[in-house]
Every structure is written in structure tokens, then in C-alpha cells.
Design an enzyme around this catalytic site. Sequence first.
Site, PDB file in Angstrom:
ATOM      1  NE  ARG A  96       0.848 -12.451 -17.250  1.00 18.43           N
ATOM      2  CZ  ARG A  96       0.807 -13.330 -18.148  1.00 18.43           C
ATOM      3  NH1 ARG A  96       1.850 -13.054 -19.267  1.00 18.43           N
ATOM      4  NH2 ARG A  96       0.035 -14.416 -18.493  1.00 18.43           N
ATOM      5  CG  HIS A 129       1.153 -18.592 -17.133  1.00 19.23           C
ATOM      6  ND1 HIS A 129       1.324 -17.693 -17.767  1.00 19.23           N
ATOM      7  CD2 HIS A 129       1.595 -19.847 -17.878  1.00 19.23           C
ATOM      8  CE1 HIS A 129       2.375 -17.895 -18.485  1.00 19.23           C
ATOM      9  NE2 HIS A 129       2.670 -19.018 -18.571  1.00 19.23           N
ATOM     10  CD  GLU A 156       1.219 -17.997 -24.297  1.00 22.64           C
ATOM     11  OE1 GLU A 156       1.782 -18.692 -24.893  1.00 22.64           O
ATOM     12  OE2 GLU A 156       2.787 -16.943 -24.585  1.00 22.64           O
ATOM     13  CG  ASN A 187       1.348 -13.559 -23.440  1.00 25.64           C
ATOM     14  OD1 ASN A 187       0.774 -12.567 -23.336  1.00 25.64           O
ATOM     15  ND2 ASN A 187       1.389 -14.816 -23.049  1.00 25.64           N
ATOM     16  CE1 TYR A 246       8.239 -14.666 -25.600  1.00 22.37           C
ATOM     17  CE2 TYR A 246       6.216 -14.730 -25.714  1.00 22.37           C
ATOM     18  CZ  TYR A 246       7.538 -14.597 -25.412  1.00 22.37           C
ATOM     19  OH  TYR A 246       6.954 -14.405 -23.389  1.00 22.37           O
ATOM     20  CD  GLU A 271       4.067 -14.483 -21.824  1.00 21.28           C
ATOM     21  OE1 GLU A 271       4.440 -15.499 -22.546  1.00 21.28           O
ATOM     22  OE2 GLU A 271       3.542 -15.202 -20.980  1.00 21.28           O
TER      23      GLU A 271
HETATM   24  C1  GAL Z   1       4.792 -17.774 -23.243  1.00 24.61           C
HETATM   25  C2  GAL Z   1       4.303 -18.131 -22.229  1.00 24.61           C
HETATM   26  C3  GAL Z   1       5.363 -18.059 -21.765  1.00 24.61           C
HETATM   27  C4  GAL Z   1       6.890 -18.578 -22.146  1.00 24.61           C
HETATM   28  C5  GAL Z   1       7.588 -17.608 -22.933  1.00 24.61           C
HETATM   29  C6  GAL Z   1       9.025 -18.104 -23.342  1.00 24.61           C
HETATM   30  O1  GAL Z   1       4.058 -18.631 -24.905  1.00 24.61           O
HETATM   31  O2  GAL Z   1       3.815 -18.141 -21.995  1.00 24.61           O
HETATM   32  O3  GAL Z   1       5.394 -18.928 -20.317  1.00 24.61           O
HETATM   33  O4  GAL Z   1       7.146 -20.032 -21.460  1.00 24.61           O
HETATM   34  O5  GAL Z   1       5.815 -18.415 -24.029  1.00 24.61           O
HETATM   35  O6  GAL Z   1       8.125 -19.170 -24.793  1.00 24.61           O
END
Ligand code: GAL
Length: 467
Positions: free
Chosen positions: A77, A121, A167, A296, A298, A369
Site C-alpha cells: 500500500r 495521504h 485518515e 488504521n 494503533y 495500518e
Molecule cells: C498514521 C498515518 C501514517 C503514519 C502512522 C504512524 O496516522 O496514516 O502516515 O504516520 O500514523 O503515526
Amino acid sequence: MSELKFPTDFLWGTATSAYQIEGAWATDGKGPSIWDVFCQIPGKVNEGDTGNIACDHYHRMKEDIALMADMGLKAYRFSISWSRVLPTGQGEVNEAGIQFYSDLIDECIKHDIEPWITLYHWDLPLAIQFEYNGWKGPEIVQLFNDYAELCFERFGDRVKNWITINESWVIAMLGHGQGLFAPAITSNDDPYTVGHHILLAHAEAVQSYRKKYQPSQGGQIGIANNCDWREPLTDTEADRAAAERALEFFLGWFADPVYMGDYPQCMKDRLGDRLPTFSPEEKKKLKGSSDFFGLNHYTTMYAAENYGDMTNQNVYGNGGIAEDQHVTLSVDPSWEKTSMGWAIVPWGCRKLLQWIADRYDNPPIYITENGCAFDDVVTDGKVHDPQRVDFMRGYLSECQKAIESGVNFKGYFAWSFMDNFEWALGYSKRFGIHYVDFETLERIPKDSAKFYKSLISKQKWVKASAT
Ligand code: GAL
């Protein structure tokens, strides 16, 4: 921990974005983007770092794809820099820019790696910011559509997977609310206007793709939104409602219109006329405008009802403007954290996948992500990153559980293929499964790249049939 096992057509990939890796910021006719100039403003980016050179992927693309091929990756991607193909955002096409992406696509295909293209992006052509107020102006809907159509026309014969926007929440909140990212606007209302235009631009481009390109090209198109999990701090009804509200302000803001045709009711109730409205025709265009759910993800935080005045509270982590939600966020001090300070909570990922499946009628979900930053160092030419390996193993094992409970989860893209320009934090944060020496630009596979390679090799792989 037992061995990870995924369905045979589960897609294994890594992800990057143009501004974070390409460099060559003014090469071969590329026009400037809002990130090119944002980085020039003193104090905006850590150490005054810029993406001018980044990983120099523009000149090392073949080497990078060869590394991916060596890992056995099935998908890559990446994003297209709008101002590389259209230097002023519209009008005259920069053929050298088109050639670069065309070669990149061919290189992926040569190695049996499916290209997954993100159209936007965050690196908006600067001309569009100046001339149309960027995402704040309604003209962006048509401008984005025209740019998207150029990409479908030139690349759609070979590219079967499209993501319109990366995002939306970050563009709206960090770019136009908190002003931490380009175009550095601080406002309590602009995020909702910007979010509205993002959704309309997405819907317009999807409609064009479906009408003019999808029938002959046969690909799929969707949007990738980000969301952390919000766990109720206590089992009280108020905290459970607060967590739900936080998720609706974070992900529902952008996913409800795409799956249900309108914003979440709680946003409408709380925001009144600060939240723009969709016409019946726009609702129709939006509803069902994604062939898959790009997520995405985290981290996770606790959410609790906030009974007080939130005006002066730190809004960090809130998916939406804090005082609009009345949610207090916190983390468990015992949770381990990445070097971003983000808590590592694999079960939060499973709960979020389940929430999406329940709310949106079990759509095909791709994690577009997921990853973590740690302070990696090179020792004797090697990079040992056991925490990242644990992170990936932990999150993937919760993903596997989600599939076992019936979630239609189809693929995983590790963020990121290599260390890169981490936006306002510059090169201080390393998210890659490949280490990049930013002096020599040498790439070194970290232990996590080896772990991922071995995991992929153990899965029985059968390519999913074309949609
Ligand atoms: C996401 C973003 C990425 C990368 C990742 C880590 O928000 O799409 O570009 O930076 O976080 O912070």
C-alpha cells in the site's frame, strides 16, 4: 503463544505514504504540497526535519520492491503524491510523475505484489490550498474527483485496489482543528466542514470509478479511516455511553455516512448547526460508497463520562473536539507503551474489529495500518526489535480471534515497510520493519521483518478471486 494461522486468501502487506518516503520533493516537475511548505515553518517539525529527501524512495524504488519481494509480501500500500502528477493540482499533467508511479506499479506486479493505492495521504497540492482554501473550500470535491479520474485512467488497467482518502480524522482534527499538521489551522468548527468535504470528495470519486472504470477494470475501492479502541473505564451506564460516544465521534463520523448515509445521531444532537448536513442526493451517493472497510489502528484508551467543563482540558487522543463529546480519556499505567507513548493493548484491536462488524453489517475489513515505533539501534549490522515482534504477534493473534468469531477480516498491512518521516515528529520515530540509516539511506531488515517473512511463508496462500 500458539502458532498464528490465517485463511488462505488473507492478504499480507506493508504500507507507506508518498511524502514520508519519496523525497525528490522538487524533482522532474513535481509541484509543491502543503507539507513541503509546512516543514519550512520554524518550530512545526521536530529538529526542522523535512521530507525533501526522506528515504529517497523516488530513486531507490526498485531496491525497495526487491526487499518486499524477498519477504514474500502479497500487497504493498503506497500513496500517490497529487502534486507530482498534477503540479498545480489540476490541469496540465506531469508525465514524468505518471511514469514514476507507472514504473512502481509494474515493479510490484513483476514481483507478484498487489499494488494498493491511496489517492490522498495528506500532501495536498499547495496551489489548491492557496486558490481554493484546500479542504475548506467546496471546490475540492470536483478537484479531487478529477485527480482521482486521472489515476484511474492511467493506472487502473493494472491497479485493482484503491483507497480514496487516508485518515479523514487526522486531516480534519490535526490539520484543521489542533493545527499540528499541515495546513496548520486551529479551529473548533473547521474540522466539521473539512470532514464534510472529505466525505463528499470520496463519494464523488467512488461514483466516477464505479460508473466509468470499475465495469471494465474490475477493481475495488474504499476509504481508510483511523480509530483507536475506547474501553469504558467502569461498567456504569454513563461510562459505557461515553465510550460509545467517543467511538462515534472518532470513527462513526466518517464511517456512518459511508455505510448508513448520514452522521451519527449523537454528533447531530451535540453539534447542532456546526455539523453540516447532507442533501438526500448526497446521502444516496455516500451510502454504500466503500467496497471494503479500511482501518488504521494503533492503540486503546479508557473512556469515562465527563461531568465538568472541558474547555481547558488537554484534547490529546480525543476523536473529535473534546468539549463536544464530554469524554475523559485515560490509560492504565500498567500498559506498556511504544516510543510514541501509545499503549500496547492487542485486545482493543479485536474489540474494535467486532464493533465495526456489528455496526456496519460485517463488511470485508482490511487493517490498512497497524504498527509501532521504538528506538531501534543497529548492533553489528543487525537491528533487534523484540518489542515490535511482540507487538505484531500480539495484535495479529487478536485479529485471528476476531476472524474465529466471524468478523470478515481480510488482510493486514504493517505500518511501515521502512522507517520514514513521521510527520511533525520528523525522523525521531522509527515505525519501520526495515531500519533506514538517514545518513547513508541504507535499509536493514529488522528482526520484525524476518518474523513477518517467516509468518507469511507459513500461511498457505491462495490469491482471492477478482471482485
Ligand atoms: C498514521 C498515518 C501514517 C503514519 C502512522 C504512524 O496516522 O496514516 O502516515 O504516520 O500514523 O503515526
